[in-house]
Design a protein around this motif. Structure first.
Motif, PDB file in Angstrom:
ATOM      1  N   UNK A   2       3.537  32.818  72.426  1.00 23.30           N
ATOM      2  CA  UNK A   2       2.195  33.164  71.732  1.00 23.30           C
ATOM      3  C   UNK A   2       2.932  33.093  70.478  1.00 23.30           C
ATOM      4  N   UNK A   3       2.031  32.472  69.552  1.00 22.90           N
ATOM      5  CA  UNK A   3       1.995  32.665  68.083  1.00 22.90           C
ATOM      6  C   UNK A   3       0.739  32.749  67.275  1.00 22.90           C
ATOM      7  N   UNK A   4       0.818  33.865  66.407  1.00 22.85           N
ATOM      8  CA  UNK A   4      -0.303  34.304  65.539  1.00 22.85           C
ATOM      9  C   UNK A   4      -0.396  33.313  64.317  1.00 22.85           C
ATOM     10  N   UNK A   5      -1.171  32.129  64.658  1.00 17.56           N
ATOM     11  CA  UNK A   5      -1.122  30.835  63.789  1.00 17.56           C
ATOM     12  C   UNK A   5      -1.748  31.308  62.360  1.00 17.56           C
ATOM     13  N   UNK A   6      -2.948  32.403  62.586  1.00 17.83           N
ATOM     14  CA  UNK A   6      -3.606  32.628  61.340  1.00 17.83           C
ATOM     15  C   UNK A   6      -2.518  33.451  60.272  1.00 17.83           C
ATOM     16  N   UNK A   7      -2.096  34.358  60.991  1.00 16.81           N
ATOM     17  CA  UNK A   7      -0.948  35.232  60.051  1.00 16.81           C
ATOM     18  C   UNK A   7       0.068  34.142  59.588  1.00 16.81           C
ATOM     19  N   UNK A   8       0.547  33.192  60.319  1.00 17.56           N
ATOM     20  CA  UNK A   8       1.447  32.254  59.654  1.00 17.56           C
ATOM     21  C   UNK A   8       1.099  31.362  58.708  1.00 17.56           C
ATOM     22  N   UNK A   9      -0.209  31.135  58.848  1.00 17.31           N
ATOM     23  CA  UNK A   9      -0.931  30.085  57.755  1.00 17.31           C
ATOM     24  C   UNK A   9      -0.838  30.971  56.243  1.00 17.31           C
ATOM     25  N   UNK A  10      -1.465  32.396  56.621  1.00 16.52           N
ATOM     26  CA  UNK A  10      -1.476  33.125  55.302  1.00 16.52           C
ATOM     27  C   UNK A  10      -0.382  33.829  54.874  1.00 16.52           C
ATOM     28  N   UNK A  29       5.796  40.192  59.559  1.00 21.01           N
ATOM     29  CA  UNK A  29       5.769  39.437  60.897  1.00 21.01           C
ATOM     30  C   UNK A  29       5.886  40.104  62.062  1.00 21.01           C
ATOM     31  N   UNK A  30       6.933  40.923  62.261  1.00 21.48           N
ATOM     32  CA  UNK A  30       7.034  41.803  63.618  1.00 21.48           C
ATOM     33  C   UNK A  30       5.850  42.558  63.783  1.00 21.48           C
ATOM     34  N   UNK A  31       5.035  42.845  62.900  1.00 20.17           N
ATOM     35  CA  UNK A  31       3.880  43.578  63.191  1.00 20.17           C
ATOM     36  C   UNK A  31       2.628  43.072  63.230  1.00 20.17           C
ATOM     37  N   UNK A  32       2.528  41.760  63.235  1.00 22.06           N
ATOM     38  CA  UNK A  32       1.408  40.926  63.299  1.00 22.06           C
ATOM     39  C   UNK A  32       1.587  39.778  64.078  1.00 22.06           C
ATOM     40  N   UNK A  33       2.708  39.392  64.619  1.00 19.98           N
ATOM     41  CA  UNK A  33       2.760  38.364  65.228  1.00 19.98           C
ATOM     42  C   UNK A  33       4.037  38.279  66.380  1.00 19.98           C
ATOM     43  N   UNK A  34       3.940  37.895  67.672  1.00 20.37           N
ATOM     44  CA  UNK A  34       4.876  38.290  68.852  1.00 20.37           C
ATOM     45  C   UNK A  34       5.917  37.011  68.625  1.00 20.37           C
ATOM     46  N   UNK A  35       5.779  36.120  68.015  1.00 14.77           N
ATOM     47  CA  UNK A  35       6.786  34.926  68.130  1.00 14.77           C
ATOM     48  C   UNK A  35       8.197  35.547  67.720  1.00 14.77           C
TER      49      UNK A  35
END
Ligand SMILES: [Zn+2]
Length: 52
Positions: A2-10, A29-35
């Motif tokens: 699972x990747x929080x693509x929106x967060x990574x884009x921003x 990152x650790x707070x916003x994305x599980x990858x």
């Protein structure tokens, strides 16, 4: 995975981040994305900062 693509884009990592910038990025990152993308040296630094 699972990747929080929106967060990574921003929150693109800079081309040549300093060690501190990488630590801050990973904290956010650790707070916003599980990858998983945290190196051992970053993990250790975050643990060290939590303790102080
Ligand atoms: Zn991620």
């Amino acid at each position: 995975m699972i990747i929080n693509k929106d967060w990574h884009e921003k929150n693109r990592m800079k081309k040549n981040p300093s060690f501190n910038e990488r630590v801050l990025w990973h904290l956010s990152h650790a707070e916003n994305c599980p990858c998983r993308g945290m190196s051992e040296s970053i993990k250790k630094e975050i643990e060290r900062r939590k303790q102080s």
